[in-house]
Structures are given as C-alpha cells and as structure tokens.
Design an enzyme around this catalytic site. Structure first.
Site, mmCIF file in Angstrom:
data_model
loop_
_atom_site.group_PDB
_atom_site.id
_atom_site.type_symbol
_atom_site.label_atom_id
_atom_site.label_comp_id
_atom_site.label_asym_id
_atom_site.label_seq_id
_atom_site.Cartn_x
_atom_site.Cartn_y
_atom_site.Cartn_z
ATOM 1 N N TYR A 161 -13.333 68.791 8.891
ATOM 2 C CA TYR A 161 -13.589 70.162 8.428
ATOM 3 C C TYR A 161 -12.831 71.160 9.302
ATOM 4 C CZ TYR A 161 -16.199 73.762 5.911
ATOM 5 O OH TYR A 161 -16.551 74.829 5.113
ATOM 6 N N LYS A 168 -16.659 79.436 8.940
ATOM 7 C CA LYS A 168 -17.920 79.511 8.192
ATOM 8 C C LYS A 168 -19.081 79.928 9.096
ATOM 9 C CE LYS A 168 -16.624 78.214 4.002
ATOM 10 N NZ LYS A 168 -16.711 79.107 2.824
#
Length: 260
Positions: A161, A168
């Site tokens: 990720y 995020k």
C-alpha cells in the site's frame, strides 16, 4: 419517540458523487444507493474516455447532471460546484471517491518517494476533499454530509500500500477536523473504509489478489465486501436517521480490521 420511516429517505435531497470510473467503482455503488432512497444526483467523469462509461450509467439511474472533473485542471472543481449552485441552489451530500499517487512512488518504499510524488498524492487524495468541503459549505445551508474513501492501510502497515498509507492517514485526520469545524452548521463528515475491492483504482496496487484472499480468509464474516454493501451504508449515513453520527472512520470490511 417512535421510529419515522422518512428518516431513512433522501427524497428532496441533492448530492454530488465524484470518482465513478465504471460499474465496478465504489462511487457507482454509492450512487445507486443514493438514488434508491430518492436523492437527485450530479456525478462527475475524469476525461472523455471515462465519460463514455459514466454517462450511460447515469442515464441508467436517472442522474440529473453529469459534469467533468479532473482535479489536475485548474478551476474545474470550482466550475462543478458553480453549476450545482446555479441549477439546484443547494447541496445535501458530497461523496469524494478520488485518490492518486504516481505509479513509481506508489510501487516503491515510502522512504524513497519523491517530493513531487508525495505532494501530488496529498493534493489529489486529501487536499481536494478539504477543498470540496469548503465549496460545499455555503450550499449546505440546511446541513448535509460529506464522505471520503479511505482504507485500513492508513492505520496499519499493509504490504504494497506504501505511499497511500500516510496519505490516507492524513485524510482521516482531516475528516475529524472538518467534522469538528462544520458540525455547528449541521454538516457531518465521514471517512468510509471498505475492505479490499477489485476496482480500477485497486489495480495499481501490487499483488492485490493476494490481499483479497487474505481479507476473505481472515475477516470474521469470511466474505468480501461489494460496492453495493458500501453504498447501502453510505446512503444510510446521509439520512436523518444518522444525523448525530459524525467524524467517524466507518469500516465496511466484514470485521477484517479487528483481527490481528
């Protein structure tokens, strides 16, 4: 006080949905759910290629406006809100389902990411939500709800990720601050954190199929989430039945996030 079924209706409400790319998009699942509860919708498309997918989908559910929105084009976001203000004069909810990081930065270590790549990822994936909130505020005179899309990799290190994890995390923090600042005007703000979904955006993450298999095997429900599961939960949060829920990061992942 008895339950009022109208509290879970969006009849007479107007909303903006961004980030639909095709019929596998999370934003599309949300758009369908909003419409099923009676909301009038405006949706956006990124470019002419995406427009060829988005416009037919919009016609399928009776979307009122289809607007161009490329956050890389100066003034296009403001133009979209101006169009909504001119046609509707109000806005009741906004769904921000847009994220981006340059591939070379996304596929490398966080410690190796470029300054330009980091700033671009933050601008498109986080700052744009703050900007949407700023533009929506004067149109939400009777209150409203703002949604953005996040992922579990904001809180825990998820292999591959990479750069999107810190981005995020910033987005979720921004959600809480926006909720605190806009709450007195009756505007609620949520970050929605679905489990892994096979979307076009997810295709940019390396070894994503392995991530799907892991999520399905470890989630307490032993099932993967669908775009319709996400849509149903988001649409509920836009209704008056959820009027005292704000500032949340809502996990829709079959309970995967609670498992070590």
């Amino acid at each position: 006080m008895s339950f009022n079924p109208r509290s879970v209706s969006l009849e007479g409400r107007c909303g903006l949905v961004t980030g639909i790319a095709n019929d596998q998009s999370i934003a599309w699942g949300c758009a369908k759910a909003f419409r099923s509860l009676g909301a009038e919708l405006a949706v956006t498309y990124l470019n002419e290629k995406t427009r060829s997918y988005v416009e037919p989908l919009g016609r399928e559910i009776g979307v009122g406006m289809t607007l161009p929105l490329d956050l890389g084009i100066e003034g296009q976001l403001e133009a979209a809100f101006d169009e909504i203000g001119t046609k509707w004069g109000r806005l009741d909810f906004v769904l921000h389902s847009i994220a981006f990081a340059p591939r070379e930065d996304l596929h490398g270590r966080v410690v190796d990411c470029s300054k330009d790549g980091f700033l671009k990822a933050m601008e498109i994936s986080c700052w744009s939500f703050i900007r949407m909130a700023k533009l929506a505020e004067p149109l939400m005179r009777d209150g409203g709800t703002l949604f953005t899309m996040t992922y579990y990799g904001s809180q825990m290190v998820v292999e591959h990720y990479n750069l999107m994890g810190p981005v995020k995390a910033a987005l979720e923090s921004a959600t809480r601050y926006l909720a605190a600042e806009l709450g007195p005007q009756g505007i609620r703000v949520h970050a929605i954190s679905p489990g892994p979904l096979q979307t076009r955006a997810a295709s940019g993450i390396a070894e994503f199929d392995e991530l799907l298999d892991k999520a399905q095997s470890k989630a307490p429900t032993r099932s993967l989430v669908s775009i319709d599961d996400v849509g149903a939960a988001v649409a509920f949060l836009a209704t008056d039945a959820a009027k005292l829920i704000t500032g949340e990061t809502l996990y829709i992942d079959g309970g995967y996030h609670i498992i070590d």
